[in-house]
Design a protein around this motif. Structure first.
Motif, mmCIF file in Angstrom:
data_model
loop_
_atom_site.group_PDB
_atom_site.id
_atom_site.type_symbol
_atom_site.label_atom_id
_atom_site.label_comp_id
_atom_site.label_asym_id
_atom_site.label_seq_id
_atom_site.Cartn_x
_atom_site.Cartn_y
_atom_site.Cartn_z
ATOM 1 N N UNK A 12 18.300 -7.485 -48.791
ATOM 2 C CA UNK A 12 18.911 -7.309 -47.472
ATOM 3 C C UNK A 12 20.426 -7.173 -47.623
ATOM 4 N N UNK A 13 20.892 -6.037 -48.123
ATOM 5 C CA UNK A 13 22.336 -5.860 -48.310
ATOM 6 C C UNK A 13 23.032 -5.554 -46.995
ATOM 7 N N UNK A 14 24.345 -5.743 -46.940
ATOM 8 C CA UNK A 14 25.082 -5.318 -45.746
ATOM 9 C C UNK A 14 24.861 -3.827 -45.494
ATOM 10 N N UNK A 15 24.830 -3.452 -44.218
ATOM 11 C CA UNK A 15 24.598 -2.058 -43.866
ATOM 12 C C UNK A 15 25.879 -1.240 -43.886
ATOM 13 N N UNK A 16 25.730 0.036 -43.551
ATOM 14 C CA UNK A 16 26.870 0.947 -43.525
ATOM 15 C C UNK A 16 27.578 0.956 -42.186
ATOM 16 N N UNK A 17 27.019 0.232 -41.203
ATOM 17 C CA UNK A 17 27.643 0.192 -39.890
ATOM 18 C C UNK A 17 28.932 -0.612 -39.946
#
Length: 319
Positions: free
Chosen positions: A158-163
């Motif tokens: 669950x990596x940080x998203x691109x948003x």
């Protein structure tokens, strides 16, 4: 008072004493910790999820937990690289070219995690840092830091998203296994420490108490409470906390209860304690935030999230 990494604050490295573990009083302490953790999980069935409704607003932070967790781990690694230690304050880097190279690599990994750029790659490097450390420091010091592997697996799943600000996915099929890896490995690190620094190696705890006698709170207030009895109590409590985190039951209460000894030691042990435990604090924050979100709180206590997700998809197809 519980100290989760006594080896960070004393140079003593006495041998293990499994005869102490086998003593009836120690076995009774272990059994009590296991029984208490079992009752804790059973009691969770009778309470709502989240169990503390007043903390529900914290659940709004859930999308940014992976970003915050990566920052916690990154700052810890960067600070330790600057201080000349590897993964933990008790693993001192050698003063040679190899040690310098390892410090640079650790610092770069810390910066990578802080930036939030392609965190899955950084998570892979963090996971690999454990086996690398075993080559120079042995198995036990790395097992005591298996919480870092939990952080790595969480960020890989669950990596940080691109948003903006790195908001991550809220898909249960990704949140549940990420939380499973985090809680099992963070809790396991406490279980290992309960034995490696107390229940199976009391001499190490005695050495720590000789340097910091105020940590035996009973004696500090004038009660006749022997060192061995205190070591058993401290080890049993640490074992209980580890099992609580592994169980995933009542995560809000578990984090708040465990947070008292986790944070109280900062006043006595200072910067080294803070730097070393930053990933652990980030993991506890993750469990508290996800445990405060009604959508993710029930996912924390799952042990087979993949099977549960498959069953739910099957039920949707039938309906």
């Amino acid at each position: 008072m519980i100290v989760h990494h006594q080896s960070w604050f004393t140079p003593a490295r006495p041998p293990f004493d499994w005869s102490f573990t086998a003593e009836p009083a120690t076995l009774a302490t272990i059994a009590a910790a296991v029984a208490a953790a079992g009752l804790w999980r059973l009691s969770a069935r009778r309470l709502p999820s989240p169990e503390l409704g007043i903390l529900r607003p914290l659940g709004r932070l859930a999308p940014w937990v992976p970003r915050l967790l990566a920052v916690h781990a990154g700052v810890s690694l960067l600070a330790q690289a600057a201080r000349g230690t590897y993964l933990a304050p008790n693993m001192v880097l050698p003063e040679n070219a190899f040690g310098s190279a390892l410090a640079i690599a650790e610092g770069v990994l810390g910066v990578w995690l802080i930036t939030g750029f392609r965190i899955r790659g950084a998570a892979g490097v963090l996971a690999a840092s454990g086996p690398v450390g075993m080559l120079g420091y042995g198995i036990l010091p790395i097992l005591e830091r298996v919480d870092l592997l939990g952080v790595a697996l969480f960020l890989a799943v669950l990596p940080p998203g691109d948003a903006r600000w790195g908001a991550a996915s809220a898909e249960p099929g990704r949140v549940a296994p990420a939380l499973l890896a985090l809680r099992v490995l963070v809790g396991s690190s406490l279980v290992v420490l309960a034995f490696s620094e107390k229940l199976a190696r009391p001499a190490l705890a005695v050495s720590f108490l000789e340097r910091y006698p105020a940590f035996n709170l009973f004696r500090a207030v004038g009660l006749d409470f022997g060192a061995e009895a205190f070591i058993r109590l401290a080890g049993g409590i640490e074992l209980f906390f580890g099992l609580l985190i592994i169980s995933g039951a009542l995560p809000q209460l578990a984090v708040l209860v465990a947070g008292v000894p986790f944070n109280a030691t900062l006043f006595f042990l200072g910067t080294e304690e803070l730097i070393g435990h930053l990933p652990l604090y980030g993991a506890m924050l993750a469990l508290l935030v996800y445990g405060s979100d009604p959508r993710s709180a029930p996912l924390i206590k799952q042990f087979r999230p993949g099977i549960r997700a498959a069953q739910e998809r099957g039920a949707d197809l039938v309906t």
